[in-house]
Design a protein around this motif. Sequence first.
Motif, mmCIF file in Angstrom:
data_model
loop_
_atom_site.group_PDB
_atom_site.id
_atom_site.type_symbol
_atom_site.label_atom_id
_atom_site.label_comp_id
_atom_site.label_asym_id
_atom_site.label_seq_id
_atom_site.Cartn_x
_atom_site.Cartn_y
_atom_site.Cartn_z
ATOM 1 N N ALA A 163 0.897 -1.124 0.146
ATOM 2 C CA ALA A 163 -0.066 0.048 -0.026
ATOM 3 C C ALA A 163 0.944 1.157 0.087
ATOM 4 O O ALA A 163 1.836 1.176 0.667
ATOM 5 N N ASN A 164 0.420 2.279 -0.613
ATOM 6 C CA ASN A 164 1.250 3.553 -0.837
ATOM 7 C C ASN A 164 2.733 3.488 -1.454
ATOM 8 O O ASN A 164 3.408 4.276 -0.977
ATOM 9 N N ASP A 165 2.838 2.482 -2.032
ATOM 10 C CA ASP A 165 4.396 2.256 -2.780
ATOM 11 C C ASP A 165 4.437 3.260 -3.439
ATOM 12 O O ASP A 165 3.747 3.932 -4.380
ATOM 13 N N GLU A 166 5.725 4.286 -3.260
ATOM 14 C CA GLU A 166 6.142 5.212 -4.087
ATOM 15 C C GLU A 166 7.359 4.827 -4.991
ATOM 16 O O GLU A 166 7.743 5.943 -5.699
ATOM 17 N N THR A 167 7.322 3.833 -5.293
ATOM 18 C CA THR A 167 8.602 3.131 -6.187
ATOM 19 C C THR A 167 8.148 3.719 -7.668
ATOM 20 O O THR A 167 6.975 3.249 -8.151
ATOM 21 N N VAL A 168 8.990 4.102 -8.584
ATOM 22 C CA VAL A 168 8.852 4.916 -9.677
ATOM 23 C C VAL A 168 9.735 4.211 -10.619
ATOM 24 O O VAL A 168 10.875 3.861 -10.184
ATOM 25 N N ILE A 169 8.993 3.969 -11.743
ATOM 26 C CA ILE A 169 9.992 3.342 -12.967
ATOM 27 C C ILE A 169 10.798 4.546 -13.574
ATOM 28 O O ILE A 169 10.170 5.755 -13.747
ATOM 29 N N HIS A 170 12.119 4.030 -13.734
ATOM 30 C CA HIS A 170 12.729 5.113 -14.499
ATOM 31 C C HIS A 170 13.183 4.615 -16.062
ATOM 32 O O HIS A 170 13.259 3.464 -16.197
ATOM 33 N N ALA A 171 13.430 5.471 -16.629
ATOM 34 C CA ALA A 171 13.845 5.057 -18.213
ATOM 35 C C ALA A 171 15.022 4.326 -18.112
ATOM 36 O O ALA A 171 15.923 4.673 -17.317
ATOM 37 N N GLY A 172 15.110 3.362 -18.911
ATOM 38 C CA GLY A 172 16.012 2.251 -19.170
ATOM 39 C C GLY A 172 16.123 1.287 -18.212
ATOM 40 O O GLY A 172 16.781 0.209 -18.157
ATOM 41 N N ASP A 173 14.998 1.337 -17.187
ATOM 42 C CA ASP A 173 15.003 0.094 -16.265
ATOM 43 C C ASP A 173 14.519 -1.230 -17.147
ATOM 44 O O ASP A 173 13.682 -0.940 -18.085
ATOM 45 N N LEU A 174 14.864 -2.397 -16.477
ATOM 46 C CA LEU A 174 14.416 -3.461 -17.140
ATOM 47 C C LEU A 174 13.309 -3.944 -16.005
ATOM 48 O O LEU A 174 13.543 -4.203 -15.085
ATOM 49 N N VAL A 175 12.037 -3.969 -16.501
ATOM 50 C CA VAL A 175 10.905 -4.037 -15.992
ATOM 51 C C VAL A 175 10.036 -5.401 -16.404
ATOM 52 O O VAL A 175 9.523 -5.452 -17.618
ATOM 53 N N LYS A 176 10.148 -6.204 -15.383
ATOM 54 C CA LYS A 176 9.360 -7.622 -15.544
ATOM 55 C C LYS A 176 8.094 -7.355 -15.208
ATOM 56 O O LYS A 176 7.857 -7.256 -13.866
#
Length: 307
Positions: free
Chosen positions: A68-81
């Motif tokens: 809940a309330n996770d603030e994790t942000v995806i950044h350009a270039g990240d390898l996202v599964k």
Amino acid sequence: MIMIDSYIQAGKIVSKIRNDASKMIKEGCLILDLVEYVEGETLKQGAGIAFPCNVSLNEIAAHYTSPANDETVIHAGDLVKLDLGAEVDGCIADSAVTIIAEGDIGERFSQDEINLHEEIVEASAAGLDAAIATVRAGVELGKVGAAVHEAISEYNLNPIFNLTGHSLEQYNLHAGISVPNYDNHDPYRLEEGQAIAIEPFATNGVGYVNDAPGHYIFSYIADKPFRMKSTQKVFNHIKKNNRYLPFSGRWITDKFGERKGNIALKQLSEAMAIYPYAPLREKKDCFVSQKEHTVIVEKEGCTVTTL
Ligand code: CO
């Protein structure tokens, strides 16, 4: 008897949501928004959520979902599964894809690193294609793993040796058969009509994952009595709603509040009434990609339900 229509329907729902959600993966996207979109769409399509939507970044191979309330942000270039699952009448479709997040990479990654990310993504896809090409009734599991390993090795990368695909049965996500990502010499032969999730992972690391801190995904183990009323109440809810398939800690804290929910999850885990899954991190903190499809084994090949 295999309920083929339900497997096909679950597969169609998962493919559409996976493709739509993949387009959200870019600089600034919150993981929380992504998992809530995927899970919400699954329900909207009339399916059940087979397991919490996993979104695992970079050196994390699997088993992360937002609290809940996770603030994790995806950044350009990240390898996202992005790994998601839906069930129709308990028949599960399980599929994953790896996306390199769009946007300006700035100073975060060099162009060489982005090129490496692209190769890692291609390698797990090649591993999956090679595995699917070998699948038919009578093929040994070790041979499927050998095909994965060989395809990934052509990129001078490693598979994750201690992660596997798995058989699927009604309301059972890991139904006993493990599909290796290397030749482990398992002589078990696939049978016509079996539903199997095949999921190669590729890495520039050594190819092993270890537990990372935190627990975000859980599954029911066994009934236990609890003295604390609030824990018993949470457990009753889990028994009623999540007895067969994995669930998210976030679903519990959304319903019971963060404090009460988290205390209950901790007590239930300690009592081994529920199992807490740790996120899995590559041993050398190297990058990991994953690609996964669900297939139904046939005499002369297989049908991929999640294409
Ligand atoms: Co799977």
